[in-house]
Design a protein around this motif. Structure first.
Motif, PDB file in Angstrom:
ATOM      1  N   PHE A   1     -11.072  21.448   7.832  1.00 54.86           N
ATOM      2  CA  PHE A   1     -12.158  22.118   8.199  1.00 54.86           C
ATOM      3  C   PHE A   1     -13.115  22.317   7.029  1.00 54.86           C
ATOM      4  O   PHE A   1     -12.927  23.407   6.156  1.00 54.86           O
ATOM      5  CB  PHE A   1     -11.662  23.534   9.195  1.00 54.86           C
ATOM      6  CG  PHE A   1     -12.935  23.976  10.078  1.00 54.86           C
ATOM      7  CD1 PHE A   1     -13.805  24.718   9.499  1.00 54.86           C
ATOM      8  CD2 PHE A   1     -13.035  23.564  11.216  1.00 54.86           C
ATOM      9  CE1 PHE A   1     -14.798  25.504  10.075  1.00 54.86           C
ATOM     10  CE2 PHE A   1     -13.976  24.191  12.068  1.00 54.86           C
ATOM     11  CZ  PHE A   1     -14.969  25.067  11.445  1.00 54.86           C
TER      12      PHE A   1
ATOM     13  N   GLN B   1      -9.608  29.877   9.664  1.00 53.15           N
ATOM     14  CA  GLN B   1      -8.719  28.403   9.570  1.00 53.15           C
ATOM     15  C   GLN B   1      -7.590  28.246   8.964  1.00 53.15           C
ATOM     16  O   GLN B   1      -6.787  27.255   9.154  1.00 53.15           O
ATOM     17  CB  GLN B   1      -9.987  27.250   9.242  1.00 53.15           C
ATOM     18  CG  GLN B   1     -11.120  27.108  10.324  1.00 53.15           C
ATOM     19  CD  GLN B   1     -10.845  26.649  11.655  1.00 53.15           C
ATOM     20  OE1 GLN B   1      -9.657  25.893  11.909  1.00 53.15           O
ATOM     21  NE2 GLN B   1     -11.632  26.647  12.594  1.00 53.15           N
TER      22      GLN B   1
ATOM     23  N   PRO C   1      -8.813  24.153   5.211  1.00 52.66           N
ATOM     24  CA  PRO C   1     -10.246  24.473   5.113  1.00 52.66           C
ATOM     25  C   PRO C   1     -11.097  24.310   3.600  1.00 52.66           C
ATOM     26  O   PRO C   1     -10.183  24.566   2.778  1.00 52.66           O
ATOM     27  CB  PRO C   1     -10.707  25.696   5.735  1.00 52.66           C
ATOM     28  CG  PRO C   1      -9.502  26.603   5.492  1.00 52.66           C
ATOM     29  CD  PRO C   1      -8.349  25.489   5.542  1.00 52.66           C
TER      30      PRO C   1
END
Ligand code: MSP
Length: 663
Positions: free
Chosen positions: A12, A43, A50
Motif C-alpha cells: 500500500f 496498513q 506499506p
C-alpha cells in the motif's frame, strides 16, 4: 499435502505531495503528511507492507527568489529549508520510508529521461507561449482565469505576461482517454465532488501545456537546450516515479502504481488529476489507484498559508497545548494529530481554531477517553490484574467493538480518518455507557464479585480495542494506554485479525500503573497573548461563550464596515436538538458547492428540527467560529424577532443557489 504459498503481501503505497521549500511547514501541510502517516501505520497493522513517500520540491522560481532575498545560493537555501521539513516530520512522529528531494541527481536524471522519451514519441514539441504566468502559483493561466487588474481570480496571485519559446506537452491528446478512465473507475478521483470538478475542467477542453521556461538559473536543464529549464510542476510530479526506481529498477512495479496520492484541493484538479495521469498515459504507465484531495484549513474563512502568516506551525500549536495542559510533549503532539485527522474534511474546508482544538482535547481526549481508562484502572474495586473472561458473555461491548472495527476499516479504505475516529469514539461512548448502566461500584458494594469481574473484563477489553484502533493516529497515547492495560504495544506488523478479535486480554496479567493520559485544560484561565500561535486580532473565545461583540464606535457604520461581513444564502441540510440546550439547534448547512458546515442557532423554541431541512436561509459566512455548549458553530443565521420574541428566519424571496451573495 503441500500448502499453497501465501500470497505476496500487498503493497500500500501512500504518497503525499512533496513541498515547496520556501517556507516552513504549517498545520495545513502537516495534515496531508499525517493522513499518510496514520494510514501507513494502519496498513502495517494489517500486514500490507506499506510505503510512504514525502519530500521537498525545490525548483520553483519563488524558491530562487527567496534564496536571493536571503542572499544565499539556491542550493544552500533549499538544503536548509528542506531540513526544517525533516525536523517537523520527526517532531510529529511521521514515519515515512523515503524523503525525496527534487534537487537529487537521481531525480534530475529521471526527469531528463521522461522528457527525452516524450520528445521521441512526439508528445513534447517546441512552440511559442504567449500568455499569463504566475510565479506565486507557478502556473500558466488562460485569459479567462485572470481579472482586469492582473490577478488570478481563484487564488488572488499576481500574473505576468510572458512571451517565449517553450516546449509543450501534448495534454490535449489525452482528454478522451482520461475521461474514459475516470468514468470507468469511479473511485479513482476522490471525493466525488472533486471528480465532478475534474470532469467539468476536462470538458472545458484541455490545452497543451508549456513544460519548459526560459532559464532563470534555477531548475533542471532541458536536455539538449541549456537556455531553458523544466517547468517546476512537470519536474515535481515525476518525483513519484523517481522514488519507485523507474525506469532502470526492474522491481519498480512493486511500488507503482501507488494506492493513493494525498493532497489538498488547490493542487488537485490541474496537476494531480489531469497533468499527472496524462503524463503517465503518455509514458504507457498505469495510473494511481486513488487520487484523494482534502479541503483546506481556513483561518477567518481564508486559506491558511504561511505566506499570509495566518496559520501556525505544528510546533507552535504543540507548545501552546503543553503550556495549557502541562501534559508531556508527545501527548500534546498526539492531541494535535487527533484534531487535524479528526476534523479535516474532504469535500469542504474547515476553520482552524485553537478553541475547537482545546474543546476537542477536553471533551474527547481528557474526558471521554480518559474516563474509559480511569473509571476502571483507578476504581477501588479493581484488583490491579485482568479479571477472568466472563463465561456467559454479554454481547453489548463485543458487538459495539465489531461495528466500530468494521466502520473504521471501511472509512480507511479512502483515508477518511475523520469517520474512522468517529467510529472509535462510538466505542468509547458505548464503553462509558456500559459502565453507567452496569454500575460496578454498586455491584461491588453488594458483594457481587462475579458481576464486577465480568463488567470489568468487558470494559477493559473494549478499551484495549480502542487503544489498538488509536495506535496509527495517536501512537504515543496508544502506547501509554497499552502500558496501563499491562499489554505489549501494538507494533506487530500484521496483527490486525488477531488483535481485533474479542477476548485478547489475558486474565490474571497485571495492569500497569494508572496515570492521567490527557490532563484536562482549564479553559477559565486566560492565555498570555504571547503563547497564542495564531496572532488573532480578537481574543479566543472559550468553550461556552460566543465571540464578544465589537465595541460600538458610533451609530453608523461605513460601507467598508459592511463589506467585511460576508452574507450568503445557505441550504439547510439537516437539523437536530442539542441535548441539554432548550433554545439551541445544531444545523448542517451548505453555503456553496464545496462548503458544508455546521452551525448552532437559537431557534429551537420557534422551529422544530423536522421543519427545517430544505429551507433557504441567510448566514454570516465569515463570522469567527465559536464553540457553543461544546458544539462547533461556523457562522450565524439571520432571523427577525416578532412581538412575542419568536425567531422568524430570513429567506430569499425567490430560489437562488446556496452560496449566493446577499448585499
Ligand atoms: N510543492 C507542491 C506539491 C508538489 S506535489 C508534486 C505544494 N506544496 S505546498 O507546500 O504548497 O503544500 C503542501 C501540501 O499541503 C499540499 O498537499 C497542500 O495542498 C497542503 N496544504 C497547504 N496549505 C493547506 C491548508 N491551508 N490546509 C490544508 N492543506 C494545505 O503544493
Amino acid at each position: 499435502m503441500a500448502q499453497d504459498p501465501s500470497p505476496p503481501p500487498k503493497r500500500f503505497y501512500v504518497t503525499t505531495p512533496i513541498y515547496y521549500v520556501n517556507g516552513a511547514p504549517h498545520v495545513g501541510s502537516a495534515t496531508t503528511t499525517l493522513l499518510a502517516d496514520a494510514t501507513k501505520r494502519f496498513q502495517r497493522l494489517r500486514g500490507a507492507n506499506p510505503y510512504f513517500l514525502t519530500g521537498t520540491d525545490e525548483h520553483a522560481q519563488k524558491v530562487a527568489d527567496a534564496a536571493q532575498a536571503a542572499r544565499k545560493a539556491p542550493q544552500v537555501f533549499v538544503d536548509e529549508v528542506s531540513q526544517r521539513f525533516v525536523e517537523t516530520w520527526r517532531f510529529l512522529d511521521c514515519d515515512y520510508d523515503r524523503f525525496i528531494r527534487t534537487s537529487e541527481p537521481e531525480h534530475k536524471a529521471v526527469v531528463g529521461e521522461v522528457f527525452r522519451r516524450l520528445q521521441a514519441s512526439g508528445d513534447v514539441y517546441l512552440g511559442t507561449y504567449e500568455g499569463w504566468y504566475s510565479v506565486g502559483d507557478e502556473t500558466f493561466y488562460r485569459d479567462s482565469d485572470v481579472d482586469e487588474r492582473g490577478f488570478v481570480r481563484e487564488s488572488g496571485a499576481k500574473v505576468e505576461r510572458v512571451q517565449e519559446e517553450v516546449h509543450y506537452f501534448r495534454l490535449s491528446a489525452y482528454s478522451d482517454r482520461l475521461k474514459a478512465h475516470i468514468r470507468a473507475h469511479p473511485d479513482f478521483l476522490l471525493p466525488e465532488t472533486r471528480r465532478n470538478e475534474v470532469l467539468a475542467f476536462i470538458k472545458q477542453g484541455l490545452r497543451d501545456i508549456a513544460i519548459t521556461r526560459r532559464t532563470a538559473g534555477w531548475g533542471i536543464p532541458v536536455p539538449g537546450d541549456d537556455s531553458k529549464v523544466i517547468y517546476v510542476w512537470f519536474d515535481a510530479l515525476i518525483n513519484y516515479l523517481t522514488a519507485t526506481g523507474w525506469p532502470h529498477d526492474p522491481n519498480f512495479s512493486t511500488l507503482w502504481p501507488c494506492d493513493a496520492h494525498l493532497m489538498a484541493k488547490e493542487i488537485y484538479t490541474r496537476f494531480h488529476a489531469t497533468l499527472w495521469p496524462a503524463l503517465l498515459l503518455a509514458l504507457d504507465l498505469p495510473l494511481p489507484r486513488h487520487v484523494i484531495g482534502h479541503g483546506w484549513w481556513t483561518v477567518g474563512g481564508e486559506k491558511g498559508a504561511k505566506s499570509k502568516g495566518n496559520i501556525p506551525r505544528a510546533e507552535d500549536v504543540v507548545a501552546y497545548l503543553e503550556e495549557r495542559s502541562h501534559a508531556p510533549q508527545p501527548i500534546c503532539v498526539d492531541a494535535l494529530r487527533y484534531y487535524l485527522l479528526r476534523d479535516i474534511q474532504f469535500s469542504s474546508d474547515t476553520e482552524f481554531s485553537l478553541d475547537i482544538l482545546v474543546a476537542r482535547y477536553n471533551a474527547d481526549l481528557a474526558n471521554d477517553l480518559g474516563n474509559v481508562l480511569n473509571r476502571v484502572l483507578r476504581a477501588k474495586y479493581f484488583s490491579g490484574t485482568i479479571p477472568d473472561r466472563p463465561d456467559e458473555s454479554d454481547p453489548t461491548l463485543r458487538e459495539a467493538a465489531r461495528t466500530t472495527v468494521a466502520a473504521y476499516q471501511a472509512a480507511l479504505e479512502h483515508v477518511h480518518w475523520g469517520a474512522a475516529l468517529e467510529a472509535v469514539w462510538n466505542l468509547v461512548g458505548a464503553t462509558n455507557k456500559f459502565l453507567d448502566e452496569r454500575k460496578p461500584w454498586i455491584l461491588a458494594k453488594n458483594g457481587d464479585t462475579k458481576a464486577v469481574h465480568d463488567t470489568l473484563y468487558d470494559t477493559l477489553e473494549a478499551t484495549r480495542i480502542v487503544a489498538l484502533l488509536l495506535s496509527p493516529a495517536l501512537p504515543h497515547a496508544a502506547r501509554e494506554m497499552a502500558r496501563q492495560l499491562g499489554i505489549p504495544d501494538f507494533a506487530a506488523d500484521g496483527c490486525w485479525e488477531a488483535a481485533t478479535a474479542w477476548g485478547g486480554l489475558v486474565p490474571s496479567t497485571p495492569a500497569g500503573e494508572p496515570s492521567p493520559l490527557f490532563p484536562r485544560i482549564d479553559t477559565k484561565t486566560a492565555v498570555a497573548p504571547a503563547a497564542n500561535p495564531i496572532k488573532e486580532k480578537s481574543p479566543p473565545v472559550n468553550e461556552t461563550s460566543t465571540s464578544p461583540a465589537a465595541a460600538p464606535t458610533g451609530d453608523t457604520i461605513t460601507i467598508d464596515d459592511f463589506a467585511r461581513i460576508q452574507l450568503r444564502v445557505a441550504d439547510i441540510l439537516s437539523a437536530e436538538k442539542i441535548e441539554g440546550a432548550k433554545k439551541l439547534l445544531r444545523l448542517q448547512i451548505r453555503v456553496g458547492e464545496n462548503d458544508e458546515r455546521q452551525l448552532v442557532a437559537g431557534i429551537a423554541e420557534s422551529y422544530s428540527p423536522d421543519d427545517l431541512p430544505g429551507k433557504k436561509i441567510v448566514v454570516i459566512a465569515n463570522l469567527q467560529p465559536a464553540t457553543i455548549r461544546g458544539v462547533q458553530s461556523q457562522g450565524m443565521l439571520l432571523a427577525a424577532t416578532d412581538a412575542d420574541g419568536r425567531a422568524i428566519l430570513l429567506t430569499p424571496e425567490q430560489s437562488v443557489p446556496a452560496g449566493s451573495k446577499v448585499r
